[in-house]
Design a protein around this motif. Sequence first.
Motif, PDB file in Angstrom:
ATOM      1  N   ILE A 198       7.450 -18.492 -10.988  1.00  0.00           N
ATOM      2  CA  ILE A 198       6.809 -17.983 -12.114  1.00  0.00           C
ATOM      3  C   ILE A 198       6.688 -16.642 -12.166  1.00  0.00           C
ATOM      4  N   ALA A 199       7.491 -15.917 -12.836  1.00  0.00           N
ATOM      5  CA  ALA A 199       7.621 -14.716 -12.953  1.00  0.00           C
ATOM      6  C   ALA A 199       7.065 -13.848 -14.535  1.00  0.00           C
ATOM      7  N   THR A 200       7.005 -12.454 -14.139  1.00  0.00           N
ATOM      8  CA  THR A 200       6.416 -11.931 -15.334  1.00  0.00           C
ATOM      9  C   THR A 200       7.352 -10.607 -15.762  1.00  0.00           C
ATOM     10  N   ARG A 201       7.599 -10.720 -17.039  1.00  0.00           N
ATOM     11  CA  ARG A 201       8.646  -9.385 -17.370  1.00  0.00           C
ATOM     12  C   ARG A 201       7.941  -7.929 -17.173  1.00  0.00           C
ATOM     13  N   TYR A 202       6.555  -8.010 -16.974  1.00  0.00           N
ATOM     14  CA  TYR A 202       6.176  -6.757 -16.686  1.00  0.00           C
ATOM     15  C   TYR A 202       6.040  -6.564 -15.248  1.00  0.00           C
ATOM     16  N   ASP A 203       6.521  -7.088 -14.492  1.00  0.00           N
ATOM     17  CA  ASP A 203       6.301  -6.989 -12.900  1.00  0.00           C
ATOM     18  C   ASP A 203       6.811  -5.640 -12.735  1.00  0.00           C
ATOM     19  N   GLU A 204       6.077  -4.614 -11.913  1.00  0.00           N
ATOM     20  CA  GLU A 204       6.299  -3.559 -11.319  1.00  0.00           C
ATOM     21  C   GLU A 204       6.717  -3.461  -9.747  1.00  0.00           C
ATOM     22  N   GLY A 205       6.529  -4.612  -9.232  1.00  0.00           N
ATOM     23  CA  GLY A 205       6.434  -4.580  -7.786  1.00  0.00           C
ATOM     24  C   GLY A 205       7.686  -5.270  -7.441  1.00  0.00           C
ATOM     25  N   ALA A 206       7.852  -6.542  -7.741  1.00  0.00           N
ATOM     26  CA  ALA A 206       8.901  -7.375  -7.262  1.00  0.00           C
ATOM     27  C   ALA A 206      10.008  -7.240  -8.450  1.00  0.00           C
ATOM     28  N   THR A 207      10.894  -6.066  -8.309  1.00  0.00           N
ATOM     29  CA  THR A 207      11.863  -5.711  -9.534  1.00  0.00           C
ATOM     30  C   THR A 207      13.188  -5.560  -9.087  1.00  0.00           C
ATOM     31  N   PRO A 208      14.325  -6.035  -9.968  1.00  0.00           N
ATOM     32  CA  PRO A 208      13.943  -6.340 -11.255  1.00  0.00           C
ATOM     33  C   PRO A 208      13.351  -7.909 -11.064  1.00  0.00           C
ATOM     34  N   TYR A 209      12.670  -8.117 -12.410  1.00  0.00           N
ATOM     35  CA  TYR A 209      11.923  -9.622 -12.138  1.00  0.00           C
ATOM     36  C   TYR A 209      12.974 -10.663 -12.189  1.00  0.00           C
ATOM     37  N   GLN A 210      14.381 -10.367 -12.644  1.00  0.00           N
ATOM     38  CA  GLN A 210      15.238 -11.486 -12.208  1.00  0.00           C
ATOM     39  C   GLN A 210      15.673 -11.686 -10.931  1.00  0.00           C
ATOM     40  N   ASN A 211      15.322 -10.939 -10.170  1.00  0.00           N
ATOM     41  CA  ASN A 211      15.711 -11.164  -8.556  1.00  0.00           C
ATOM     42  C   ASN A 211      14.602 -12.319  -8.082  1.00  0.00           C
ATOM     43  N   ASN A 212      13.355 -12.582  -8.799  1.00  0.00           N
ATOM     44  CA  ASN A 212      12.490 -13.608  -8.466  1.00  0.00           C
ATOM     45  C   ASN A 212      12.983 -14.952  -8.607  1.00  0.00           C
ATOM     46  N   PHE A 213      14.061 -15.137  -9.269  1.00  0.00           N
ATOM     47  CA  PHE A 213      14.755 -16.688  -9.591  1.00  0.00           C
ATOM     48  C   PHE A 213      15.360 -17.077  -8.607  1.00  0.00           C
ATOM     49  N   LEU A 214      15.345 -18.484  -8.690  1.00  0.00           N
ATOM     50  CA  LEU A 214      16.307 -19.102  -7.285  1.00  0.00           C
ATOM     51  C   LEU A 214      17.331 -19.858  -8.228  1.00  0.00           C
ATOM     52  N   THR A 215      18.482 -20.207  -7.271  1.00  0.00           N
ATOM     53  CA  THR A 215      19.447 -21.349  -7.744  1.00  0.00           C
ATOM     54  C   THR A 215      19.307 -22.253  -7.003  1.00  0.00           C
ATOM     55  N   ALA A 216      19.336 -23.564  -7.392  1.00  0.00           N
ATOM     56  CA  ALA A 216      19.172 -25.006  -6.588  1.00  0.00           C
ATOM     57  C   ALA A 216      20.394 -24.983  -6.086  1.00  0.00           C
ATOM     58  N   GLY A 217      20.332 -25.594  -4.514  1.00  0.00           N
ATOM     59  CA  GLY A 217      21.318 -26.068  -3.887  1.00  0.00           C
ATOM     60  C   GLY A 217      21.127 -27.474  -3.686  1.00  0.00           C
ATOM     61  N   PRO A 218      21.990 -28.303  -2.924  1.00  0.00           N
ATOM     62  CA  PRO A 218      22.113 -29.533  -2.839  1.00  0.00           C
ATOM     63  C   PRO A 218      20.804 -30.035  -2.468  1.00  0.00           C
ATOM     64  N   GLY A 219      20.484 -31.145  -2.952  1.00  0.00           N
ATOM     65  CA  GLY A 219      18.954 -31.971  -2.655  1.00  0.00           C
ATOM     66  C   GLY A 219      17.873 -31.178  -2.993  1.00  0.00           C
ATOM     67  N   ALA A 220      17.838 -30.083  -3.623  1.00  0.00           N
ATOM     68  CA  ALA A 220      16.654 -29.294  -3.949  1.00  0.00           C
ATOM     69  C   ALA A 220      16.452 -29.184  -5.599  1.00  0.00           C
ATOM     70  N   THR A 221      15.218 -28.808  -6.049  1.00  0.00           N
ATOM     71  CA  THR A 221      15.255 -28.898  -7.529  1.00  0.00           C
ATOM     72  C   THR A 221      14.714 -27.340  -7.745  1.00  0.00           C
ATOM     73  N   VAL A 222      15.080 -26.781  -8.596  1.00  0.00           N
ATOM     74  CA  VAL A 222      14.216 -25.216  -9.030  1.00  0.00           C
ATOM     75  C   VAL A 222      14.088 -25.297 -10.461  1.00  0.00           C
ATOM     76  N   ARG A 223      12.852 -24.880 -10.608  1.00  0.00           N
ATOM     77  CA  ARG A 223      12.116 -24.308 -12.121  1.00  0.00           C
ATOM     78  C   ARG A 223      11.951 -23.186 -12.180  1.00  0.00           C
ATOM     79  N   ASN A 224      12.796 -22.042 -12.790  1.00  0.00           N
ATOM     80  CA  ASN A 224      12.339 -20.808 -12.914  1.00  0.00           C
ATOM     81  C   ASN A 224      11.629 -20.559 -14.358  1.00  0.00           C
ATOM     82  N   ILE A 225      10.647 -19.854 -14.230  1.00  0.00           N
ATOM     83  CA  ILE A 225       9.640 -19.711 -15.345  1.00  0.00           C
ATOM     84  C   ILE A 225       9.204 -18.313 -15.540  1.00  0.00           C
ATOM     85  N   LEU A 226       9.693 -17.782 -16.867  1.00  0.00           N
ATOM     86  CA  LEU A 226       9.441 -16.415 -17.207  1.00  0.00           C
ATOM     87  C   LEU A 226       8.034 -16.655 -17.985  1.00  0.00           C
TER      88      LEU A 226
END
Length: 334
Positions: A258-286
């Motif tokens: 769960i990311a926010t567009r107005y993040d000033e700490g973990a920036t850029p906020y797109q770096n928050n998101f993950l890519t699912a590998g084998p056997g895992a599920t990922v839901r990226n939410i802005l």
Amino acid sequence: MTDRNVSRGRSNRRRSRWGAVCAGLGLSTAVALQGVAAASGPPAPPRPQGRILDTPAALAGGLLHPDAPPAGANDWSCRPTREHPRPVVLLHGSAANAFNNWSMLSPWLKQQGYCVFAPNYGGVPGSPFQATGPIADSARQIAAYVDRVRKATGARQVDLVGHSQGGGPAPRWYLRFEGGTNPAHPKRNKVRSLIALAPSNHGSNVSGIGTVTTKLGLNPTVSAVVGQAWSDQMVGSEMNKKLDRDGDTQPGVRYTVIATRYDEGATPYQNNFLTAGPGATVRNILIQEICPQDVSDHLSLAYDTNAAQLVSNALDPAHAQPVRCGLSLPVLGG
């Protein structure tokens, strides 16, 4: 038979028929109402109590009582229920502590019936500034804590909910390198879900400050003051390279970011998101794609009632509730 008797007999038969019809309607209505009640199930939990100034109050409390757990957390006699079979372990962010990070979410999850636990890790005991040490060391502390929770509660698995470092590199290092998962046998994983608020998953430049310290070679100097976690979380750090080398995820784990567009700490906020590998599920939410009026920043996302509902939904997808979007402000939450 007189006409009066015939009329009285017909009237009695009509009343009997109407009585039967009314009784049938009453029975049908009762059955229908029972069906509606059964379909509706238990009432939804109340909306978390997000209030302006909750975040500053929690920050002050964390300074005054840095070793205190947040309300609802660390009841070592708690036993998971059939409805909530996995304890929830809350992992705070860098330079934070359990009290100031989780004073809204912890009591709300406890109210829903979860066994909730919230450690301090990655810092000197008694200091209000935790999660400042090396990420690998923090991950080992998380591993020991999860084992303690599992032993105390009898649960086979836990769910992790983390903010910033506590949702990103620290738990991911634990899952990959410190026994949190078993890639050959994912059903033996110790963790079922990792739910992350504003996680520094792929490094941060802290609104450009980190870019400057990295280019000038100042990260070791900064880390000597604020802790090794600074250098470890910079974009391109050796820690990040090792953590990301074989992909973002581990088999058998459900990831929610769960990311926010107005993040000033973990920036850029797109770096928050993950890519699912084998056997895992990922839901990226802005969060702004769900609640456009939400202007939470990095800090206040942990005190954002909209984000809290998303956390609850990720913990129990089968009973997810709509997010009733409200205003949430930078620093203050809501």
